[in-house]
Enzyme design. Sequence first.
Site, short mmCIF file in Angstrom:
data_model
loop_
_atom_site.label_atom_id
_atom_site.label_comp_id
_atom_site.label_asym_id
_atom_site.label_seq_id
_atom_site.Cartn_x
_atom_site.Cartn_y
_atom_site.Cartn_z
N ASN A 1 32.55 30.35 43.92
CA ASN A 1 32.31 30.44 42.48
C ASN A 1 32.54 29.04 41.90
O ASN A 1 33.67 28.61 41.75
CB ASN A 1 33.28 31.46 41.86
CG ASN A 1 33.18 31.50 40.35
OD1 ASN A 1 32.22 30.96 39.78
ND2 ASN A 1 34.15 32.12 39.72
N LYS B 1 31.96 28.03 38.95
CA LYS B 1 32.29 28.04 37.51
C LYS B 1 31.43 27.00 36.78
O LYS B 1 30.26 26.86 37.11
CB LYS B 1 33.79 27.82 37.33
CG LYS B 1 34.61 28.74 38.24
CD LYS B 1 36.06 28.79 37.93
CE LYS B 1 36.74 29.75 38.88
NZ LYS B 1 38.12 29.99 38.56
N HIS C 1 34.06 38.74 36.12
CA HIS C 1 35.07 37.75 36.52
C HIS C 1 36.13 37.69 35.42
O HIS C 1 35.82 37.84 34.24
CB HIS C 1 34.43 36.38 36.72
CG HIS C 1 35.39 35.39 37.27
ND1 HIS C 1 36.27 34.69 36.47
CD2 HIS C 1 35.66 35.00 38.55
CE1 HIS C 1 37.03 33.92 37.24
NE2 HIS C 1 36.67 34.09 38.50
N GLU D 1 37.59 35.36 33.99
CA GLU D 1 37.34 34.40 32.90
C GLU D 1 36.35 34.99 31.89
O GLU D 1 36.42 34.69 30.70
CB GLU D 1 36.87 33.06 33.49
CG GLU D 1 38.05 32.30 34.08
CD GLU D 1 37.72 31.39 35.24
OE1 GLU D 1 36.55 31.02 35.43
OE2 GLU D 1 38.67 31.06 35.99
N GLU E 1 40.84 40.04 42.35
CA GLU E 1 41.28 38.70 41.97
C GLU E 1 42.40 38.81 40.94
O GLU E 1 42.13 38.93 39.73
CB GLU E 1 40.13 37.91 41.35
CG GLU E 1 39.03 37.57 42.31
CD GLU E 1 38.32 36.29 41.88
OE1 GLU E 1 38.24 35.37 42.70
OE2 GLU E 1 37.87 36.20 40.73
N GLY F 1 43.22 29.81 39.97
CA GLY F 1 43.34 28.42 39.54
C GLY F 1 44.77 27.98 39.29
O GLY F 1 45.01 26.93 38.69
N SER G 1 43.17 31.26 44.20
CA SER G 1 43.82 30.14 44.90
C SER G 1 43.71 30.22 46.43
O SER G 1 44.65 29.85 47.14
CB SER G 1 45.28 30.02 44.47
OG SER G 1 45.36 29.68 43.09
P1 PGA Z 1 40.33 29.70 42.38
O1 PGA Z 1 39.29 30.63 41.59
O2 PGA Z 1 39.98 29.80 43.85
O3 PGA Z 1 40.13 28.31 41.82
O4 PGA Z 1 41.70 30.26 42.10
C1 PGA Z 1 38.86 31.85 42.11
C2 PGA Z 1 37.92 32.53 41.17
O5 PGA Z 1 38.09 32.39 39.95
O6 PGA Z 1 36.96 33.21 41.58
#
Ligand code: PGA
Length: 272
Positions: free
Chosen positions: A17, A19, A104, A106, A176, A182, A219
């Site tokens: 992903n 983003k 997601h 976000e 997730e 993140g 992460s």
């Molecule tokens: P990250 O993000 O690996 O940077 O924690 C994962 C995601 O948001 O799908």
Amino acid sequence: MTERSLAEPRKLIFAANWKMNHGPAEARRFAEKFLALTAPAENRNLWFFPPAVSIGALCQAMGNRPDVRVGAQNVHWETKGAFTGELAIPMMVEVGAQVVLVGHSERRYLFGETDEQVARKTTAALGAGVTPLVCLGETLTEREGGRTEHVIVRQVGAVLQALEPSDWARVVLAYEPVWAIGTGKNATPDDAAQVHELIRMELGRHSVTARVPILYGGSVNTGNVASLLTRPQLDGVLVGGASLDPNGWADLLEKGSNAKVRPSGWHGTIDG
Ligand code: PGA
């Protein structure tokens, strides 16, 4: 994607992903380096979610690698109309998308996407012949308040309500935990496996017989991917930050694919 049965050998899914990173030129550069570093492998599929403007460029740059699918990070459930700033699934398909990320965290927490909207997007993706990768996960406050199970059951429940049990043969889920995205804090393999089991139980309670792949995200990096994927409950990973650099991503794929896991069958088996 074809219908899956319990006996069918499973492939791991490594989903990247990106983003709001990598415009079309950067996506092309990524693909060029990445293709030189990796070859298709029997036991895995690679999914990429670039920003919508880079989907076409990335599809072209990836050529005909049979293990690669490119998808959209977000879609609207309507096919056209007065929805300024939104993108419809058929448009994404036209530029090469085969999968879509739905719900997601976000989108849910920064842009106010509701469980109901997540369900509508999932239904729309299936209607358009596109595989939805639906994300579920609790916040830190919810986890600390002992509400993880409640939240996950509610989130998956909204999708269960919208779909027929047979639709699930074409759905992929990702657990997730929001507190792990993140932040550098990942769930332990035990934490992840426990929630994956909860999700599977919930699907089973609603007569879903398909062996729905469930990925873990939050992460994930080259240092923890192998220990996560040794858990038979995990069918792959959804990765943000650690998927942006072609060298790092190629390394993560190798480490993850070599984890001692057999992602096949209902229970999975770990080689000695
Ligand atoms: P990250 O993000 O690996 O940077 O924690 C994962 C995601 O948001 O799908």
